[in-house]
Scaffold this active site. Structure first.
Site, mmCIF file in Angstrom:
data_model
loop_
_atom_site.group_PDB
_atom_site.id
_atom_site.type_symbol
_atom_site.label_atom_id
_atom_site.label_comp_id
_atom_site.label_asym_id
_atom_site.label_seq_id
_atom_site.Cartn_x
_atom_site.Cartn_y
_atom_site.Cartn_z
ATOM 1 N N HIS A 118 0.247 14.996 -32.803
ATOM 2 C CA HIS A 118 -0.246 14.205 -33.936
ATOM 3 C C HIS A 118 0.110 12.747 -33.677
ATOM 4 O O HIS A 118 0.827 12.438 -32.712
ATOM 5 C CB HIS A 118 0.365 14.689 -35.246
ATOM 6 C CG HIS A 118 1.855 14.805 -35.232
ATOM 7 N ND1 HIS A 118 2.693 13.721 -35.122
ATOM 8 C CD2 HIS A 118 2.665 15.891 -35.258
ATOM 9 C CE1 HIS A 118 3.936 14.137 -35.114
ATOM 10 N NE2 HIS A 118 3.961 15.453 -35.181
HETATM 11 P P1 TYD Z 1 6.101 18.192 -37.729
HETATM 12 O O1 TYD Z 1 6.422 16.733 -37.796
HETATM 13 O O2 TYD Z 1 4.654 18.590 -37.835
HETATM 14 O O3 TYD Z 1 6.708 18.820 -36.403
HETATM 15 P P2 TYD Z 1 6.479 18.382 -34.865
HETATM 16 O O4 TYD Z 1 5.680 17.145 -34.858
HETATM 17 O O5 TYD Z 1 7.839 18.164 -34.328
HETATM 18 O O6 TYD Z 1 5.830 19.513 -34.190
HETATM 19 O O7 TYD Z 1 6.940 18.912 -38.869
HETATM 20 C C1 TYD Z 1 6.957 20.319 -39.000
HETATM 21 C C2 TYD Z 1 7.287 20.659 -40.432
HETATM 22 O O8 TYD Z 1 8.574 20.199 -40.794
HETATM 23 C C3 TYD Z 1 6.308 20.035 -41.409
HETATM 24 O O9 TYD Z 1 5.724 21.061 -42.186
HETATM 25 C C4 TYD Z 1 7.113 19.166 -42.313
HETATM 26 C C5 TYD Z 1 8.552 19.445 -41.997
HETATM 27 N N1 TYD Z 1 9.323 18.198 -41.827
HETATM 28 C C6 TYD Z 1 10.078 17.719 -42.887
HETATM 29 O O10 TYD Z 1 10.113 18.286 -43.983
HETATM 30 N N2 TYD Z 1 10.824 16.583 -42.704
HETATM 31 C C7 TYD Z 1 10.813 15.909 -41.520
HETATM 32 O O11 TYD Z 1 11.502 14.865 -41.381
HETATM 33 C C8 TYD Z 1 10.005 16.394 -40.440
HETATM 34 C C9 TYD Z 1 9.933 15.695 -39.120
HETATM 35 C C10 TYD Z 1 9.281 17.553 -40.642
#
Ligand code: TYD
Length: 132
Positions: free
Chosen positions: A49
């Site tokens: 993303h």
């Molecule tokens: P995401 O940022 O999509 O993970 P990555 O990019 O590392 O694969 O986050 C995954 C899930 O975690 C998303 O549903 C929201 C939650 N999340 C939080 O609640 N707080 C945070 O600071 C982060 C980074 C994620």
């Protein structure tokens, strides 16, 4: 500041080494949030993303992984495998974290609190926003 690897201070000590980063000396932004990624099964990919506004700084505290950055046209791979190196990522880069080694820990700091509205999760939408 452009995307770049930043070599962090390393205080060598026979009792064990110490590294750090702080604003504004190593980091170009003030930290609003810290999170970490761990227990990643072999072959898994995190991220995929972009962020509309959020900037990040990533350190491989343990083990190794790759951060792949795409600006909408070109892709660049940064291998993080030292606990005294960080990667600065400005806003509006499509980013993936992959090739995690066993027991690796990725530390991420951001200039913003978590906000799902700041995520761009569709690569085609990202390219249009980036390149018009
Ligand atoms: P995401 O940022 O999509 O993970 P990555 O990019 O590392 O694969 O986050 C995954 C899930 O975690 C998303 O549903 C929201 C939650 N999340 C939080 O609640 N707080 C945070 O600071 C982060 C980074 C994620």
């Amino acid at each position: 500041m452009e995307k770049q690897k930043i070599n962090l201070p390393k205080i060598l000590d026979k009792r064990g080494n110490l590294s750090f980063f702080e604003y504004p000396n190593q980091l170009p932004f003030e930290i609003a949030r810290t999170y970490w990624i761990y227990d990643v099964p072999g072959g898994e990919v995190r991220g995929s993303h972009a962020f509309r506004e959020q900037q990040e700084f990533i350190v491989a505290l343990s083990g190794s992984f790759d951060v792949v950055l795409n600006d909408g046209e070109n892709e660049e791979r940064f291998s993080l495998n030292r606990s005294y190196d960080g990667l600065y990522i400005p806003k509006m880069y499509w980013r993936k974290l992959e090739n995690f080694s066993t027991n690796s820990v990725a530390l991420l700091v951001s200039d913003r609190s978590y906000d799902e509205a700041d995520y761009i999760r569709d690569f085609e939408e990202f390219k249009i926003l980036k390149n018009g």
